[in-house]
Design a protein around this motif. Sequence first.
Motif, short mmCIF file in Angstrom:
data_model
loop_
_atom_site.label_atom_id
_atom_site.label_comp_id
_atom_site.label_asym_id
_atom_site.label_seq_id
_atom_site.Cartn_x
_atom_site.Cartn_y
_atom_site.Cartn_z
N GLY A 94 0.82 -1.20 0.00
CA GLY A 94 0.00 0.00 0.00
C GLY A 94 0.86 1.25 0.00
O GLY A 94 2.08 1.20 -0.18
N THR A 95 0.21 2.42 0.20
CA THR A 95 0.89 3.71 0.29
C THR A 95 0.73 4.24 1.71
O THR A 95 -0.40 4.35 2.20
CB THR A 95 0.31 4.72 -0.72
N ILE A 123 8.48 10.61 5.17
CA ILE A 123 8.80 9.58 4.17
C ILE A 123 7.50 8.94 3.70
O ILE A 123 6.72 8.44 4.50
CB ILE A 123 9.73 8.49 4.76
N LYS A 124 7.29 9.00 2.38
CA LYS A 124 6.15 8.28 1.81
C LYS A 124 6.65 6.94 1.29
O LYS A 124 7.62 6.88 0.52
CB LYS A 124 5.52 9.07 0.66
N ILE A 125 5.99 5.87 1.70
CA ILE A 125 6.37 4.52 1.29
C ILE A 125 5.29 3.94 0.38
O ILE A 125 4.11 3.92 0.74
CB ILE A 125 6.55 3.59 2.51
N ASN A 165 -5.38 0.35 -0.42
CA ASN A 165 -4.28 0.93 0.35
C ASN A 165 -3.25 1.63 -0.53
O ASN A 165 -2.34 2.28 -0.02
CB ASN A 165 -3.58 -0.14 1.18
N LEU A 166 -3.35 1.47 -1.85
CA LEU A 166 -2.38 2.04 -2.77
C LEU A 166 -2.92 3.30 -3.42
O LEU A 166 -4.11 3.36 -3.77
CB LEU A 166 -2.02 1.03 -3.86
N GLU A 167 -2.06 4.31 -3.61
CA GLU A 167 -2.44 5.46 -4.41
C GLU A 167 -2.44 5.04 -5.88
O GLU A 167 -1.64 4.20 -6.32
CB GLU A 167 -1.49 6.62 -4.20
N LEU A 202 -5.41 9.55 -7.00
CA LEU A 202 -6.28 9.23 -5.88
C LEU A 202 -5.45 8.56 -4.79
O LEU A 202 -4.87 7.50 -5.00
CB LEU A 202 -7.41 8.30 -6.31
N LEU A 203 -5.40 9.18 -3.64
CA LEU A 203 -4.69 8.60 -2.51
C LEU A 203 -5.50 7.46 -1.91
O LEU A 203 -6.71 7.33 -2.19
CB LEU A 203 -4.43 9.68 -1.46
#
Length: 507
Positions: A94-95, A123-125, A165-167, A202-203
Amino acid sequence: MRKIILLFISFTIFNLLFSLNVDSFFKSVELVNTKEKTVSFYFTNDSESKINIHISPFLENSSFEVSYPSEISLLPYETKKADFLVKGSKISQGTYILAFSVTADDNLPMDSEVAKIKFPIIIKIVDINTSNIQISLDMYCDTLVLSTKDKLGTFFPVQLSNNSNLEVDVWGTFSLYKLSDELNDEQLIFQKSLFKDQSINLLPHTNQEGNIFIEKYLTPEEYKIRAEIYYGYKNYFQGKYVYEKEFKISEDLYKERNIVNINTDPDQIYIKVPKEMSPREYITTPVEFSLDVVNNDFLDMNVFFDFEFEESEQSFYNRKTNDKYLSIIPKELSITKYQELETKLIADYRRSNLVELTGEYYTNLTIIGESNEGTTTIQSKINVPVTIDFGDNVYNSESKVYIEENNILNDFYNNIIISFEIENTGNSSVHYDIHIKKWNSITNSQVGDTIIVKPKQKLLPEQTNEFTKKLVTELGVDKILIAVVTRKGTASNEIIKVDNYSLNIDR
């Protein structure tokens, strides 16, 4: 939200200490079919004293294990790297956002409010397992809305939902079909690209609302919407989602409407009148301009043309063209539903005094569409601006810019009111826009992004625009740099003048 946080961080560091520099406050990392990567931040001490940095978790996620140095010491003008080792788990796809609190002090014997600063680094993962990607995307189309204001047509309110969960980046097509019971058939009547210029992002677990606009009024019948939505993240994966919905437009939707849907292509007219010097005088030839009139209604209508100058349009007053040199052929039209017909505007200035005609002159072409629905007559009136250009153009503007008010909100912020006065002093139309930069003289650098005010604002000859702009400035911003950029009205990319201002801010 992320931009606001980062902007605040930047102001805090440069304006309180003018000593600590971070290469970036926001970084992203992609764990693609792997569960471990390193993200590095670089801290630089630009002061003459030692700085101590303390790092602690601020926003965590149990799916990730992150190793990082909790303390860093920086000697004067020293740079050090802080490595964050990010490890995911089997369930972390996911993001996600992780944030860490950074506290810095410079060891000087000063009040702790001044000698210490605190800010987050983020930090974006994006954790992707390409063999097992699960994306849930939904679309919903609400009841259509009939527009009866400036932009006549039909709006379809839509909502896209990313339930995963993913952008994801989203794009696609929207199609409208008319249903026929007799033929059991679908007739495509409209199609457009969704997010034509670029995809939207889309987040995770977010919704985005918007409108799909159709210029036409639709006949009361049965229809079907079909949207083909594509979604993906970079080149790692792509999927497709299809949304369909049938609906019926009843006659009640149009029951109380009092206008018909008429439009033109183009929506403004520009005519260049050629002038040539003969042995005795200027001569010219008639010029034709083709204008398409579009019936976007399911009602047949009659259309009438005339030239009209409204007294409220003071900007036209001294450069209003004499309508006796203009004609419309034909002057009346009958247009059936969804039909488009051509009319011609002829500018014939052979009997005018061409010596006195320089620059641009203006008028309005008034178009009235009229239809009878039962015992009721409904109509629409639109104005198409007409510009007649005789050459010998003078493009110029004069501007005045000053700070009208400077109110100190608190120890960190000022509320500034900037006054603008832009005047077209030429004989032809111009476009202008205003670029504002907040400036720090100590670091000799810009603070934040450039602010653009009134982009491509049109200004007719002898017309003046006066307005104010409210601006909040942060501690450390001691100047406002302003550029008033003027361009030709007929070539808005060609800059003819730039007025620069430097306004000092007193505290």
